[in-house]
Enzyme design. Structure first.
Site, short mmCIF file in Angstrom:
data_model
loop_
_atom_site.label_atom_id
_atom_site.label_comp_id
_atom_site.label_asym_id
_atom_site.label_seq_id
_atom_site.Cartn_x
_atom_site.Cartn_y
_atom_site.Cartn_z
N MET A 16 0.85 -1.19 0.00
CA MET A 16 0.00 0.00 0.00
C MET A 16 0.89 1.23 0.00
SD MET A 16 -3.11 -1.27 2.48
CE MET A 16 -2.09 -2.25 3.55
N CYS A 98 -2.51 -1.70 -10.55
CA CYS A 98 -2.70 -0.29 -10.18
C CYS A 98 -3.53 0.43 -11.25
CB CYS A 98 -1.35 0.39 -10.03
SG CYS A 98 -1.50 2.16 -9.75
N ASN A 209 -7.08 -11.61 -2.86
CA ASN A 209 -7.04 -10.30 -2.18
C ASN A 209 -8.33 -9.53 -2.45
OD1 ASN A 209 -5.92 -7.15 -3.13
ND2 ASN A 209 -5.86 -7.77 -0.99
N GLY A 210 -8.68 -8.68 -1.47
CA GLY A 210 -9.80 -7.76 -1.66
C GLY A 210 -10.92 -8.00 -0.68
N ARG A 232 -6.30 -2.96 3.78
CA ARG A 232 -6.71 -1.80 4.56
C ARG A 232 -6.95 -2.09 6.03
NH1 ARG A 232 -10.86 -0.16 -0.01
NH2 ARG A 232 -10.72 -2.42 -0.22
C1 FMN Z 1 -3.45 3.55 0.32
C2 FMN Z 1 -3.36 2.36 -0.60
C3 FMN Z 1 -2.26 2.23 -1.44
C4 FMN Z 1 -2.15 1.11 -2.28
N1 FMN Z 1 -1.01 0.95 -3.03
C5 FMN Z 1 -0.82 -0.20 -3.73
C6 FMN Z 1 0.42 -0.48 -4.37
O1 FMN Z 1 1.40 0.29 -4.30
N2 FMN Z 1 0.51 -1.64 -5.08
C7 FMN Z 1 -0.53 -2.53 -5.17
O2 FMN Z 1 -0.40 -3.56 -5.82
N3 FMN Z 1 -1.71 -2.29 -4.56
C8 FMN Z 1 -1.86 -1.17 -3.83
N4 FMN Z 1 -3.03 -0.98 -3.13
C9 FMN Z 1 -4.11 -1.99 -3.21
C10 FMN Z 1 -3.94 -3.03 -2.08
O3 FMN Z 1 -2.72 -3.73 -2.22
C11 FMN Z 1 -5.12 -4.04 -2.11
O4 FMN Z 1 -5.11 -4.69 -3.35
C12 FMN Z 1 -6.48 -3.38 -1.89
O5 FMN Z 1 -6.44 -2.45 -0.82
C13 FMN Z 1 -7.56 -4.44 -1.63
O6 FMN Z 1 -7.30 -5.15 -0.46
P1 FMN Z 1 -8.12 -4.83 0.94
O7 FMN Z 1 -9.55 -4.84 0.58
O8 FMN Z 1 -7.72 -5.92 1.88
O9 FMN Z 1 -7.65 -3.48 1.38
C14 FMN Z 1 -3.17 0.13 -2.30
C15 FMN Z 1 -4.28 0.28 -1.45
C16 FMN Z 1 -4.36 1.36 -0.58
C17 FMN Z 1 -5.56 1.47 0.34
#
Ligand code: FMN
Length: 338
Positions: A16, A98, A209-210, A232
């Site tokens: 993240m 991304c 993931n997600g 998150r």
């Molecule tokens: C602030 C923020 C920054 C993120 N930056 C990246 C990143 O640099 N690379 C990436 O693959 N995913 C990035 N993500 C996505 C997360 O890796 C993840 O796929 C997404 O938050 C869904 O997972 P969750 O529902 O458990 O949060 C980011 C998410 C957040 C909230």
């Protein structure tokens, strides 16, 4: 379900940007010894041509840790991968998820889902360049390209590169119309696609993931896939991670308490302060240790105000530990996310 390649990816902490930097990864590592952690995305040029000292810095205490690259130039990615292996990262992860608008003219991230041959070439170049695993993090699809068949076709082609680990954010990216943030919420989650991927490509290690916000959800997903990546909730409520080793990695020690976690970080904090890192850079990731406990506002306030003051030093950190100890004393029973 287990898979030899996947033993250390049963639970992963998502990359993240701006959040999972080295200080946060070190902190998370004091909550879970075993979950795999992922560094935020970086362009390979920053490593190959930029300030290596700055970008490649990490602590031995972070292992196992993966570094995520985003880009589209196989040679550049391979050069960065070699450097990352040399300094000791355990895995390289390629970002194909991304949804940034910047990826439109010079495609990277989720935009590359439309260019599977480029993804394959990038993966192949990195896999040939290093011995450590090179994995991919992708989404179900982009825009109108959202069927399971598209996903299977993409994975079938990319796997020819030798990639054996696919981390799949179980929603598509909607590149034309949604912001990066909306792209983490709006497109619906389709876990069934990810389960089916594992069924149809059993030789691959598939990490889902997600939207995972409870460990029993992760347990249920693990009936179908090899690993689960959480993002998150792990960042906003880090104490949630304290259960991971016991629940998923057969650890027998008791879960660490918040003050214990703070104490474990003390030598790191002292070393970083001595090296010139402002305290706020470290403690900003710790504010959520007692996130939902109203009585813990003193802890949050202390870190947010004293911890962010110019020149804040070890004393401020030690006071945060004392507050955490008071909050965690038997009878107060305020632990983590209660
Ligand atoms: C602030 C923020 C920054 C993120 N930056 C990246 C990143 O640099 N690379 C990436 O693959 N995913 C990035 N993500 C996505 C997360 O890796 C993840 O796929 C997404 O938050 C869904 O997972 P969750 O529902 O458990 O949060 C980011 C998410 C957040 C909230």
């Amino acid at each position: 379900m287990s898979h030899p390649l996947d033993l250390n990816r049963r639970i992963c902490i998502a990359p993240m940007m701006g959040w999972t930097n080295r200080h946060n990864r070190y902190f998370h590592r004091q909550l879970t010894r075993h979950a795999m952690t992922y560094a935020e995305m970086l362009a390979p040029e920053a490593i190959v041509r930029g300030n290596k000292q700055r970008w490649l810095r990490y602590s031995e205490g972070e292992h196992p840790v993966a570094f995520q690259l985003g880009g589209n130039d196989p040679k550049m990615l391979a050069a960065a991968a070699r450097e990352l292996e040399r300094v000791g990262f355990d895995e390289i992860n390629f970002n194909v998820g991304c949804p940034s608008k910047k990826g439109k003219s010079n495609p990277f991230g989720a935009h590359l889902i439309r260019h599977p041959q480029v993804v394959k070439a990038c993966m192949q170049a990195m896999i040939e360049a290093v011995e450590i695993p090179v994995t991919i993090k992708t989404r179900l699809g982009v825009d109108e390209q959202e069927s399971y068949d598209h996903l299977a076709e993409f994975v079938g082609l990319v796997k020819e590169s030798g990639c054996r680990v696919f981390i799949v954010h179980a929603r598509k990216a909607w590149l034309d119309g949604l912001s990066t943030r909306q792209n983490r919420e709006v497109p619906p989650l389709r876990y069934d696609y990810v389960y089916r991927l594992k069924r149809e490509f059993p030789e691959l290690s598939v990490v889902l993931n997600g939207g995972v916000t409870e460990w029993d959800q992760a347990q249920a997903h693990l009936e179908h896939v090899d690993g689960v990546m959480v993002g998150r909730r792990a960042y906003k409520e880090p104490f949630w991670l304290a259960e991971v080793d016991r629940l998923f990695f057969q650890a027998t020690e008791p879960d660490p308490s918040p003050p214990e976690v703070m104490r474990r970080c003390l030598p790191y904090v002292e070393a970083e302060l001595a090296g010139g890192t402002p305290l706020r850079e470290i403690v900003r990731h710790m504010v959520g240790l007692y996130r939902a406990a109203p009585a813990a506002s003193a802890f949050r306030r202390h870190l947010a105000i004293e911890g962010h003051a110019k020149g804040a030093g070890t004393n401020v950190y030690l006071e945060a530990i004392r507050i955490a100890e008071r909050l965690s004393r038997p009878g107060r029973a305020i632990i983590g996310r209660l």
